[in-house]
Design a protein around this motif. Structure first.
Motif, PDB file in Angstrom:
ATOM      1  N   GLU A 169      -1.506   0.707 -11.225  1.00 18.14           N
ATOM      2  CA  GLU A 169      -1.169  -0.531 -11.927  1.00 18.14           C
ATOM      3  C   GLU A 169      -0.087  -0.349 -12.990  1.00 18.14           C
ATOM      4  O   GLU A 169       0.586  -1.305 -13.343  1.00 18.14           O
TER       5      GLU A 169
ATOM      6  N   ASP B 190      -5.329   3.957  -8.538  1.00 21.26           N
ATOM      7  CA  ASP B 190      -4.873   2.981  -9.518  1.00 21.26           C
ATOM      8  C   ASP B 190      -3.427   3.281  -9.894  1.00 21.26           C
ATOM      9  O   ASP B 190      -3.145   4.241 -10.606  1.00 21.26           O
TER      10      ASP B 190
ATOM     11  N   LYS C  65      -3.985  -1.461  -7.335  1.00 21.64           N
ATOM     12  CA  LYS C  65      -5.229  -0.778  -6.953  1.00 21.64           C
ATOM     13  C   LYS C  65      -5.323  -0.756  -5.429  1.00 21.64           C
ATOM     14  O   LYS C  65      -5.177  -1.793  -4.781  1.00 21.64           O
TER      15      LYS C  65
END
Length: 75
Positions: free
Chosen positions: A50, A48, A6
């Protein structure tokens, strides 16, 4: 940086019509292509990443005919 994936990105834009973000791995392969239209004069987003493998990536930011490349590290 490094991050779990993030990232907060904030900058003053030159042209509020388009902001393009492209994420590349170190071999130059395009991983993510994000386009934002009609942004405010201050671009601010949480990105994001991830779901991507840990490692170093290059984030190319394009706006108003200008480009900048930033290294990001996902751990």
């Amino acid at each position: 940086n490094p991050s779990s994936g993030k990232f907060n990105l904030s900058f003053e834009v030159l042209n509020t019509d388009n902001v393009d973000l492209k994420l590349f791995d170190l071999s130059g392969r395009l991983i993510e292509n994000l386009k934002f239209k009609n942004t405010s004069s201050i671009f601010s987003k949480e990105l994001d990443f991830e779901n991507y493998n840990s490692g170093m990536y290059l984030l190319r930011i394009s706006n108003g005919g200008k480009e900048i490349i930033k290294k990001i590290i996902i751990k």
